[in-house]
Design a protein around this motif. Structure first.
Motif, PDB file in Angstrom:
ATOM      1  N   ASP A  60      10.693 -22.948 -12.715  1.00 35.87           N
ATOM      2  CA  ASP A  60       9.271 -22.780 -12.981  1.00 35.87           C
ATOM      3  C   ASP A  60       8.550 -24.126 -13.081  1.00 35.87           C
ATOM      4  OD1 ASP A  60       9.518 -20.065 -12.943  1.00 35.87           O
ATOM      5  OD2 ASP A  60       9.636 -19.844 -15.125  1.00 35.87           O
ATOM      6  N   LYS A  61       9.221 -25.120 -13.628  1.00 38.35           N
ATOM      7  CA  LYS A  61       8.620 -26.442 -13.786  1.00 38.35           C
ATOM      8  C   LYS A  61       8.218 -27.011 -12.431  1.00 38.35           C
ATOM      9  CE  LYS A  61       9.613 -31.114 -15.420  1.00 38.35           C
ATOM     10  NZ  LYS A  61      10.605 -31.998 -16.085  1.00 38.35           N
ATOM     11  N   TYR A  62       9.151 -26.933 -11.488  1.00 38.00           N
ATOM     12  CA  TYR A  62       8.877 -27.477 -10.147  1.00 38.00           C
ATOM     13  C   TYR A  62       7.918 -26.570  -9.375  1.00 38.00           C
ATOM     14  CZ  TYR A  62      12.583 -30.765 -11.183  1.00 38.00           C
ATOM     15  OH  TYR A  62      13.342 -31.741 -11.775  1.00 38.00           O
ATOM     16  N   LYS A  63       7.969 -25.302  -9.690  1.00 39.80           N
ATOM     17  CA  LYS A  63       7.035 -24.369  -9.044  1.00 39.80           C
ATOM     18  C   LYS A  63       5.595 -24.721  -9.442  1.00 39.80           C
ATOM     19  CE  LYS A  63       8.486 -20.174  -8.696  1.00 39.80           C
ATOM     20  NZ  LYS A  63       8.846 -18.761  -9.005  1.00 39.80           N
ATOM     21  N   SER A  64       5.375 -25.015 -10.719  1.00 40.23           N
ATOM     22  CA  SER A  64       4.046 -25.414 -11.181  1.00 40.23           C
ATOM     23  C   SER A  64       3.618 -26.716 -10.519  1.00 40.23           C
ATOM     24  CB  SER A  64       4.040 -25.585 -12.703  1.00 40.23           C
ATOM     25  OG  SER A  64       4.069 -24.333 -13.356  1.00 40.23           O
ATOM     26  N   LYS A  65       4.588 -27.636 -10.395  1.00 38.89           N
ATOM     27  CA  LYS A  65       4.279 -28.908  -9.732  1.00 38.89           C
ATOM     28  C   LYS A  65       3.865 -28.668  -8.284  1.00 38.89           C
ATOM     29  CE  LYS A  65       4.391 -33.500  -9.664  1.00 38.89           C
ATOM     30  NZ  LYS A  65       3.519 -34.326 -10.529  1.00 38.89           N
ATOM     31  N   TYR A  66       4.557 -27.750  -7.627  1.00 40.33           N
ATOM     32  CA  TYR A  66       4.248 -27.406  -6.238  1.00 40.33           C
ATOM     33  C   TYR A  66       2.813 -26.896  -6.125  1.00 40.33           C
ATOM     34  CZ  TYR A  66       3.971 -24.243  -2.214  1.00 40.33           C
ATOM     35  OH  TYR A  66       3.562 -23.582  -1.080  1.00 40.33           O
ATOM     36  N   TYR A  67       2.427 -25.968  -6.996  1.00 35.29           N
ATOM     37  CA  TYR A  67       1.096 -25.387  -6.917  1.00 35.29           C
ATOM     38  C   TYR A  67       0.010 -26.427  -7.212  1.00 35.29           C
ATOM     39  CZ  TYR A  67       2.875 -20.633  -6.436  1.00 35.29           C
ATOM     40  OH  TYR A  67       3.482 -19.504  -5.964  1.00 35.29           O
ATOM     41  N   PHE A  68       0.310 -27.329  -8.153  1.00 36.18           N
ATOM     42  CA  PHE A  68      -0.670 -28.367  -8.460  1.00 36.18           C
ATOM     43  C   PHE A  68      -0.858 -29.307  -7.270  1.00 36.18           C
ATOM     44  CE2 PHE A  68      -1.611 -32.652 -10.255  1.00 36.18           C
ATOM     45  CZ  PHE A  68      -2.927 -32.393 -10.593  1.00 36.18           C
ATOM     46  N   LEU A  69       0.270 -29.729  -6.673  1.00 38.50           N
ATOM     47  CA  LEU A  69       0.179 -30.614  -5.505  1.00 38.50           C
ATOM     48  C   LEU A  69      -0.490 -29.898  -4.330  1.00 38.50           C
ATOM     49  CD1 LEU A  69       3.722 -32.290  -5.667  1.00 38.50           C
ATOM     50  CD2 LEU A  69       1.509 -33.343  -6.241  1.00 38.50           C
ATOM     51  N   GLN A  70      -0.204 -28.613  -4.190  1.00 36.05           N
ATOM     52  CA  GLN A  70      -0.843 -27.851  -3.113  1.00 36.05           C
ATOM     53  C   GLN A  70      -2.356 -27.820  -3.307  1.00 36.05           C
ATOM     54  OE1 GLN A  70      -0.473 -23.467  -2.857  1.00 36.05           O
ATOM     55  NE2 GLN A  70       0.393 -23.815  -0.807  1.00 36.05           N
ATOM     56  N   ALA A  71      -2.804 -27.651  -4.541  1.00 36.39           N
ATOM     57  CA  ALA A  71      -4.238 -27.652  -4.834  1.00 36.39           C
ATOM     58  C   ALA A  71      -4.860 -28.986  -4.444  1.00 36.39           C
ATOM     59  CB  ALA A  71      -4.470 -27.364  -6.311  1.00 36.39           C
ATOM     60  N   GLU A  72      -4.183 -30.076  -4.797  1.00 35.18           N
ATOM     61  CA  GLU A  72      -4.701 -31.405  -4.452  1.00 35.18           C
ATOM     62  C   GLU A  72      -4.758 -31.609  -2.941  1.00 35.18           C
ATOM     63  OE1 GLU A  72      -3.798 -34.695  -7.700  1.00 35.18           O
ATOM     64  OE2 GLU A  72      -1.941 -33.855  -6.900  1.00 35.18           O
ATOM     65  N   ALA A  73      -3.703 -31.161  -2.254  1.00 33.34           N
ATOM     66  CA  ALA A  73      -3.646 -31.337  -0.804  1.00 33.34           C
ATOM     67  C   ALA A  73      -4.711 -30.516  -0.095  1.00 33.34           C
ATOM     68  CB  ALA A  73      -2.260 -30.968  -0.292  1.00 33.34           C
ATOM     69  N   LEU A  74      -4.899 -29.287  -0.542  1.00 27.45           N
ATOM     70  CA  LEU A  74      -5.895 -28.420   0.093  1.00 27.45           C
ATOM     71  C   LEU A  74      -7.324 -28.892  -0.188  1.00 27.45           C
ATOM     72  CD1 LEU A  74      -4.261 -24.968  -0.713  1.00 27.45           C
ATOM     73  CD2 LEU A  74      -4.597 -25.914   1.570  1.00 27.45           C
ATOM     74  N   TYR A  75      -7.550 -29.342  -1.411  1.00 19.60           N
ATOM     75  CA  TYR A  75      -8.881 -29.838  -1.765  1.00 19.60           C
ATOM     76  C   TYR A  75      -9.220 -31.105  -0.990  1.00 19.60           C
ATOM     77  CZ  TYR A  75     -12.737 -31.630  -4.610  1.00 19.60           C
ATOM     78  OH  TYR A  75     -13.942 -32.130  -5.027  1.00 19.60           O
ATOM     79  N   ALA A  76      -8.211 -31.941  -0.778  1.00 14.67           N
ATOM     80  CA  ALA A  76      -8.336 -33.160   0.039  1.00 14.67           C
ATOM     81  C   ALA A  76      -9.500 -34.032  -0.424  1.00 14.67           C
ATOM     82  CB  ALA A  76      -8.497 -32.789   1.516  1.00 14.67           C
ATOM     83  N   ASN A  77      -9.583 -34.190  -1.730  1.00 17.34           N
ATOM     84  CA  ASN A  77     -10.613 -35.037  -2.340  1.00 17.34           C
ATOM     85  C   ASN A  77     -12.025 -34.631  -1.899  1.00 17.34           C
ATOM     86  OD1 ASN A  77     -11.375 -37.050  -4.119  1.00 17.34           O
ATOM     87  ND2 ASN A  77     -11.439 -38.625  -2.524  1.00 17.34           N
ATOM     88  N   GLY A  78     -12.228 -33.319  -1.733  1.00 20.42           N
ATOM     89  CA  GLY A  78     -13.545 -32.797  -1.386  1.00 20.42           C
ATOM     90  C   GLY A  78     -13.764 -32.571   0.091  1.00 20.42           C
ATOM     91  N   ALA A  79     -12.785 -32.957   0.919  1.00 20.57           N
ATOM     92  CA  ALA A  79     -12.945 -32.826   2.371  1.00 20.57           C
ATOM     93  C   ALA A  79     -12.374 -31.519   2.907  1.00 20.57           C
ATOM     94  CB  ALA A  79     -12.277 -34.003   3.081  1.00 20.57           C
ATOM     95  N   GLY A  80     -11.737 -30.718   2.033  1.00 17.95           N
ATOM     96  CA  GLY A  80     -11.134 -29.473   2.484  1.00 17.95           C
ATOM     97  C   GLY A  80     -12.166 -28.446   2.913  1.00 17.95           C
ATOM     98  N   SER A  81     -11.766 -27.547   3.802  1.00 16.99           N
ATOM     99  CA  SER A  81     -12.658 -26.482   4.249  1.00 16.99           C
ATOM    100  C   SER A  81     -12.917 -25.511   3.102  1.00 16.99           C
ATOM    101  CB  SER A  81     -12.043 -25.732   5.427  1.00 16.99           C
ATOM    102  OG  SER A  81     -10.881 -25.034   5.000  1.00 16.99           O
TER     103      SER A  81
END
Length: 415
Positions: free
Chosen positions: A55-76
């Motif tokens: 679960d610890k790494y799963k939460s890390k995965y979802y957090f990193l996925q959020a950052e990657a998708l958001y792309a510092n505001g450039a995400g669709s």
């Protein structure tokens, strides 16, 4: 033999765990370098293994996925929506600080975008961005309210209805505490934050500090739901919504008028007039209310009732040009009502006598119509052109050509 299988299985799980940690670190490093495509690729390697990781790494995965998708505001828009969903999947208290900081950053960025697009009248973008803000911070229902308002401005009524109905279901009121003080230099009351109000009062640039609760938006929301239903042709739903709104705020004049207008659109002039009379009891000095009564009465050929309403309108607002025009029109229409009988008469002595009688009655009504406009011009020396135009038409109809020419001169000079 059994022992060897257990050892092999343990080695296999260890290998999976190592691979997952490696890909997460790769994604994290890529995000820090703003290489969001690489981060997504690394995370995609982990996705098939989600059901097996801690679960610890799963939460890390979802957090990193959020950052990657958001792309510092450039995400669709789609990616940002997925990023918000991913943040909701983070279930590790050790990441709370990072999640809160990231959410605040997203919120501030999107609030700036949404406000800029709204003030710039790009309502399509503003509607989407305010909705995303609400999804980021569901406790702040004000964002959903502005998403609905933006959708209305964009004429996207289906989306607006969805938002308004959700707000209604949540019991949203929009009531806030307003802090205010009067600026000495301008003598104008200004609404501001409590901190600024206290600062200005202390600096002695403002006086009369105070605070109050803003008005509830409940009635407005239900009213808008009703109006959207009308625009969508769902009249039964519209009536139910406006009646609900009036139960919530029975003294609200806007709601009475909204219900009245709804009945007007449904061609129920009797109910419209009944509600307008109710509105007049609450605001007897409102010229528009009397004018609307007159318009419906004129439409229904209730000429005396219409004239009474238009006369009251002009008492309250002497420069109400359309009220004068309509009052004049009541006489013209009533005079024209004799034409059918006049045309049906023969050439006998009795018929000729009746014709002359009807002609005199018609002229009398036309003269009264002219008098209304003449009095209006006395009170308003520079009237709208259509006042002159209607008066010229009346004069020509009754054979007063000299008067018509004199008014035409005034009309030409005014244009």
């Amino acid at each position: 033999m059994k022992k060897q299988v257990i050892v092999a299985l343990a080695l296999s799980v260890s290998a999976f765990s190592f691979a997952q940690k490696k890909e997460l670190k790769t994604a994290e490093k890529a995000i820090k370098s703003n290489n969001y495509a690489e981060a997504k690729a690394a995370l995609n390697q982990v996705t098939p293994m989600l059901s097996t990781i801690d679960d610890k790494y799963k939460s890390k995965y979802y957090f990193l996925q959020a950052e990657a998708l958001y792309a510092n505001g450039a995400g669709s828009t789609e990616d940002v929506n997925k990023a918000i969903e991913s943040l909701g999947m983070v279930d590790d208290s050790s990441l709370k600080g990072d999640v809160d900081a990231f959410t605040t950053n997203m919120q501030n960025s999107y609030l700036t975008k949404a406000n800029d697009n709204f003030t710039g009248q790009n309502y399509t973008a503003a509607s989407v961005e305010f909705e995303q803000l609400y999804n980021m911070v569901p406790r702040d229902t004000t964002y959903l309210y502005y998403a609905a308002v933006s959708a209305v401005q964009d004429k996207d009524y289906e989306t607006a209805l969805k938002h308004y109905e959700k707000l209604d279901g949540l019991g949203y009121t929009g009531i806030t505490t307003e802090y205010f003080a009067t600026e000495i230099a301008t003598s104008e009351e200004q609404v501001m934050t409590k901190a600024n109000r206290d600062l200005y009062v202390k600096a002695k640039s403002h006086i009369k500090p105070g605070e109050r609760k803003s008005e509830s938006k409940r009635a407005e929301i239900t009213k808008n739901i009703a109006l959207i239903y009308v625009s969508l042709g769902k009249n039964d739903e519209a009536l139910a919504a406006v009646k609900k709104a009036r139960l919530q705020d029975p003294e609200n004049l806007d709601l009475i008028l909204s219900e009245a207008n709804l009945y007007l659109q449904l061609d129920d002039s009797d109910k419209f007039s009944e509600l307008m009379e109710e509105a007049i009891k609450k605001q007897p000095d409102n010229p528009d209310l009397h004018y609307n009564i007159g318009v419906i009465a004129l439409k229904n050929k209730e000429y005396e009732k219409a004239r009474t309403a238009f006369e009251k309108t002009l008492q309250l607002k002497p420069d109400y040009a359309t009220a004068a025009l309509n009052e004049s029109t009541t006489y013209i229409e009533e005079g024209n009502s004799f034409i059918e009988e006049m045309n049906s008469l023969g050439t006998s002595k009795a018929d000729n006598a009746r014709y002359d009688e009807l002609q005199a009655m018609k002229s009398e009504f036309f003269n009264k119509g002219a008098t209304v406009l003449e009095n209006f011009i006395k009170n308003n020396p520079n009237p709208e052109p259509n006042i002159y135009q209607q008066l010229i038409s009346i004069y020509n109809a009754i054979g007063a050509s000299d008067k018509a020419k004199a008014v035409q001169v005034k009309l030409d000079a005014a244009q």
